[in-house]
Design an enzyme around this catalytic site. Structure first.
Site, PDB file in Angstrom:
ATOM      1  CG  PHE A   1      41.601  37.750  37.052  1.00  0.00           C
ATOM      2  CD1 PHE A   1      42.108  38.843  36.471  1.00  0.00           C
ATOM      3  CD2 PHE A   1      40.574  36.817  36.454  1.00  0.00           C
ATOM      4  CE1 PHE A   1      41.786  38.803  35.052  1.00  0.00           C
ATOM      5  CE2 PHE A   1      40.274  37.099  35.067  1.00  0.00           C
ATOM      6  CZ  PHE A   1      41.100  37.915  34.500  1.00  0.00           C
TER       7      PHE A   1
ATOM      8  CB  VAL B   1      37.437  37.343  40.771  1.00  0.00           C
ATOM      9  CG1 VAL B   1      37.882  38.510  41.718  1.00  0.00           C
ATOM     10  CG2 VAL B   1      37.191  37.660  39.098  1.00  0.00           C
ATOM     11  CB  CYS B   2      41.057  35.229  44.527  1.00  0.00           C
ATOM     12  SG  CYS B   2      41.541  35.045  46.452  1.00  0.00           S
ATOM     13  CB  ILE B   3      36.232  34.504  47.295  1.00  0.00           C
ATOM     14  CG1 ILE B   3      34.902  35.336  47.888  1.00  0.00           C
ATOM     15  CG2 ILE B   3      36.857  33.784  47.950  1.00  0.00           C
ATOM     16  CD1 ILE B   3      33.679  34.321  48.464  1.00  0.00           C
TER      17      ILE B   3
ATOM     18  CB  ALA C   1      37.099  39.510  45.102  1.00  0.00           C
TER      19      ALA C   1
END
Lengths: 137, 130
Positions: free
Chosen positions: B39, B77-79, B82
């Protein structure tokens, strides 16, 4: 990683550098991806060609000017930047309007070589077709 | 075939996340493997457990969490994306001094290297959302 498992990664950049986050977040993937030693190419088409225009000034819009990062791509072994000729022409831009982006060739006494190649639509289509992984931003 | 899926849009505004979920479900039903769902951009907003859609509408976060539980899917999820958009797990919330986390079950926060690795490992990487 062995040569056999190297894949051709193509990052398609189609949007202006400001106005949306895509150009910046594309660049973030490119920089992280550089550590994986894949065969990396970047393509700039449509409004994406504006990402490479020289002399960007974001002072008036309160956005971070990240355009200098493109010049550092050579240090990350990212050496192939393809810009679509038709996209430049449609926007009244010439190759000379773009930032001079170079990489250093260690086999030729670190001679600086241009990273940007302006190619036509047909060549761009071939580039996309020949890639294993295409990430479009 | 081994697929990797990229979701670049949040829930509800665009159909991208729905289509990605339908694709994942159909691929699994046909016996294919999903190496990872990544994501990115506004796609990270699929990972908050605080969405409360109307009861007669689908709950995308729950659909993803349930699919992940059923098939042991790796939802990443891409940090960086995010953090910009306020998606936090307990560790990140503590590290950033925030008063709570919101990540949904089955999702994990990690780096962009997970996207590149997915591209390398999968036979096909399929992107949803522009």
């Amino acid at each position: 990683m062995s040569e056999k498992s190297r894949k051709k990664f193509l990052y398609l950049n189609r949007r202006a550098p400001y106005g949306s986050v895509y150009a910046l977040e594309s660049l973030e993937v490119v920089l992280i991806g550089a550590a994986f030693e894949q065969d990396v190419s970047l393509a700039f088409l449509d409004d994406g060609v504006y990402q490479l225009v020289e002399g960007q000034d974001t002072a008036g819009i309160g956005m971070k000017n990240f355009s200098k990062t493109y010049r550092a791509l050579g240090d990350f072994e990212v050496r192939k930047l393809f810009v679509e000729r038709e996209s430049l022409e449609a926007r009244g831009l010439k190759e000379s309007d773009l930032m001079p982006i170079v990489w250093e060739d260690e086999d030729e006494d670190w001679a600086e070589k241009p990273s940007i190649a302006v190619v036509d639509k047909a060549a761009m289509a071939e580039l996309i077709a020949a890639s294993d992984v295409v990430l479009s931003f | 075939m081994r697929f990797a899926i990229v979701v670049n849009e949040g829930p509800y505004t665009h159909q991208a996340s729905d289509s990605a979920w339908q694709f994942a479900k159909a691929a699994l039903a046909k016996g294919h493997e999903i190496f990872r769902v990544f994501f990115y951009h506004d796609g990270v907003n699929n990972a908050t457990r605080y969405t409360v859609p109307p009861q007669d509408d689908r709950n995308l976060q729950k659909l993803w969490s349930e699919l992940a539980a059923e098939h042991e899917l790796d939802l990443v999820v891409c940090i960086a994306a995010a953090q910009r958009r306020g998606i936090l797990d307990a560790d990140e919330a503590k590290r950033q001094g925030k008063d709570g986390d919101n990540i949904a079950p089955g999702f994990r926060i990690s780096g962009l290297g997970q996207l590149i690795e997915a591209g390398i490992q999968a036979d096909r990487l399929v992107t949803f959302g522009d």
